[in-house]
Design an enzyme around this catalytic site. Sequence first.
Site, PDB file in Angstrom:
ATOM      1  N   HIS A 116       0.896  -1.228  -0.037  1.00 26.25           N
ATOM      2  CA  HIS A 116      -0.014  -0.128   0.031  1.00 26.25           C
ATOM      3  C   HIS A 116       0.906   1.195  -0.078  1.00 26.25           C
ATOM      4  CE1 HIS A 116      -3.202   2.744   1.010  1.00 26.25           C
ATOM      5  NE2 HIS A 116      -2.446   3.117   2.340  1.00 26.25           N
TER       6      HIS A 116
ATOM      7  N   HIS B 264      -3.153  -0.161  -5.568  1.00 29.16           N
ATOM      8  CA  HIS B 264      -4.085   1.103  -5.919  1.00 29.16           C
ATOM      9  C   HIS B 264      -3.241   2.336  -6.028  1.00 29.16           C
ATOM     10  CE1 HIS B 264      -5.220   0.343  -1.834  1.00 29.16           C
ATOM     11  NE2 HIS B 264      -4.127   0.735  -1.562  1.00 29.16           N
TER      12      HIS B 264
ATOM     13  N   ASP C 175     -10.817  -3.367  -5.112  1.00 27.79           N
ATOM     14  CA  ASP C 175     -10.482  -2.293  -3.803  1.00 27.79           C
ATOM     15  C   ASP C 175     -11.829  -2.342  -2.835  1.00 27.79           C
ATOM     16  OD1 ASP C 175      -8.216  -1.408  -2.875  1.00 27.79           O
ATOM     17  OD2 ASP C 175      -8.299   0.508  -3.823  1.00 27.79           O
TER      18      ASP C 175
ATOM     19  N   GLY D 132     -13.100   3.637   2.919  1.00 32.91           N
ATOM     20  CA  GLY D 132     -13.322   2.530   2.132  1.00 32.91           C
ATOM     21  C   GLY D 132     -14.698   2.525   1.294  1.00 32.91           C
TER      22      GLY D 132
END
Lengths: 432, 319
Positions: free
Chosen positions: A185, A238, A311, A330
């Site tokens: 991440h 991402h 995601d 999220g």
Amino acid sequence: MTTVFRNARLLDPASGLDAPGGVLVEGKRIAAAGAGLFADAAGLPEGVAVVDCQGACLAPGLVDLRARIGEPGEEHKETIETASIAAAAGGVTALAMLPTTQPPVDSVHGLEFVARRARTAQRTKIFPYACLTRGAAGEQITEMGLLAESGAIAFTDGNHAVADSLVMLRALSYATAFDLLICQHPEDPRLAAAGVMNEGEVSTRLGLPGIPREAEAILIERDLRLVARTGARYHIAHVSTADAVALVRRAKADGLKVTCDTSPPYFALTEMDVTDYRTFAKLSPPLRNEMDRRAIVDGLADGTIDAIASDHDPQDTDSKRQPFASAAIGGAGLETLLPVALDLYHNGHLSLLDVIGRMTAAPARILRLELGTLAPGAPADLIVFDPDRPWRIDADTLVGKSRNSPFDRRLTSGKVLRTVVDGRTVHLAESP
Amino acid sequence: MDTTTGFPHRHLLGIEGLSPADITWLLDRADGYVDQNRRRDKRTALLRGRTVMNLFFEASTRTSASFELAAKRLGADTINMPVAASSVKKGESLIDTATTLNAMHPDALIIRHPDAGAAHLLSQKVQAHVINAGDGAHEHPTQALLDALTLRRRLGRIAELDVAICGDVAHSRVARSNILLLQAMGAYVRVVAPPTLLPAAIERMGVEVFHDMKAGIAGADVVMILRLQLERMHGSFVPSTREYFHFFGLHDVALAAAKSDVVIMHPGPMNRGTEIDSGIADDTNRSVILDQVELGVAVRMAVLDALLGETELEMEAAP
């Protein structure tokens, strides 16, 4: 059991096939697929089930590089069962499940528990990640070799970056002994610590603490140096900024073993979607600006960004109905993955085959799964979809347990009509 | 909706969204209440029978007292709910409290909350009129209105005034509301602070940025000093209060660079010797700090009048 899918537009990114044709499924596997196959309805073998796709697209089922599921620990947000229902509705026939559950999947017995539960999911194939560090705390590496033997598909601390450079160096170095994939991440946690959205004019006007864009590039730059040193297989989750795309583009040109993905919010939304304190658009990494969004689209178009992941991160209403800074991070993404990604095709940035490839052949290649292909012998994981069917996303009608979609009320084109896993239809859309 | 009189908004969540006409309407109405507040009998019956709730999730003395007085002087029933942010988990209590209070049929909820956007969120959950008394680092509209009223009464206008806002702009809702209001009314705004106390892209809000106090206040008509919010300092934004006062505080050396008739403002509470010299703060020839406090009550009366007064009937009659 034998099934014939005919009268379809076949899309097989792995072989570059985009032509009218059909697929023959025997049992759980694809027996044949090709242009012109079963073009003549009269010549079908006897005693087979026939699915007439009526000209719709037939492609490998989507392979999702990254979804968070609430089980174990947050079953009120999503269970493996509800996630598999949502996945089937979204055409996701395989997904890699993040290990940042409660407790985190950082031990062999934890992994075996999740793997056993995952096998009960009837509608999608679930491949568990394991934590890269114990408790995803970023300090001690997990038993990566044993976890891989037990079925861990790759290693990541989910939405926690491994901040300590020495820990990351050792993790990457150790992973090369077993040829394991490490997924990061990309966000410097100290730079991002106080922030809740992208830093810039919008955060200033809203009075919200910002996350500087450099947080992403700094961590990627550091990691790329460690990857160059160790030769490890390294994947960046991402990417959201123009700087990150430029870094990956250069690293690939330099021959590093690096791959990356993005997810639909980063090419379909911007920080402007946060105005009015819309907590459903509170994501990690945060939504960036229009320049970044365009750079993500360009990165997808030129192949710098290998894959598109959902995601998926289910959050219940209570954790989202908060002041922005306190709200959970999220967005639910399984059911909206395909239609939002198809914007890239409808807007002329990628061919239909390439968009599908970013969600099938590419993630399968990164995860080294024999999926995402229509090749004979491959598992019969298929989707039939209409890329042009209009669908206004309505969070209230999503079938997953949490409906925190950042795309609520968005008008899209593209709908999954049928999802097939191992030759079995696990989702069939209602007729329009 | 009647557009010739009154105030066409259901809530006061920020200066953003208010037109110059809205602001002028509120300031004009507040002017009238200044006189009322100086009378022996300060009370009217405009809001008789109405209930105004003060919902403060952050400690406040002057703002909550100011709102309470404003409501009482208009004849409303008031209740103070000091909801300590530390005793309940933030946010959860906001929605829960809002739902609970809504069942008691308050007419107005005045909210202060440490999170930006809290007043917006509350306004989506309740039937009452919501007045933002400060949400995180976002807005504090009644402070900007009372500052504007202070300036208009002292200098006769707001348009084309040159206003320097000095100090912790990054964490200041007062700064944001003032920038928006002053610009809407045609003033010129500069900000003066070390880069660590300025939010990203602040120049995109149309202000001129200075990192030098003397240059920043030279030629300004008004110097607005912000509180250095020590309680919000999570990192080392400034090395010490001593260094801060030396370079960014308003003291005699800095003030020598300003116009002799410069007007000095501070939203309070002051850290004397940190952002402003004690003697300057008390110099009533230049400092209007106590005027700000006085006019704050009048401005809050005008806001309550605007949202709950006679114009509300017309608003509710609209489809």
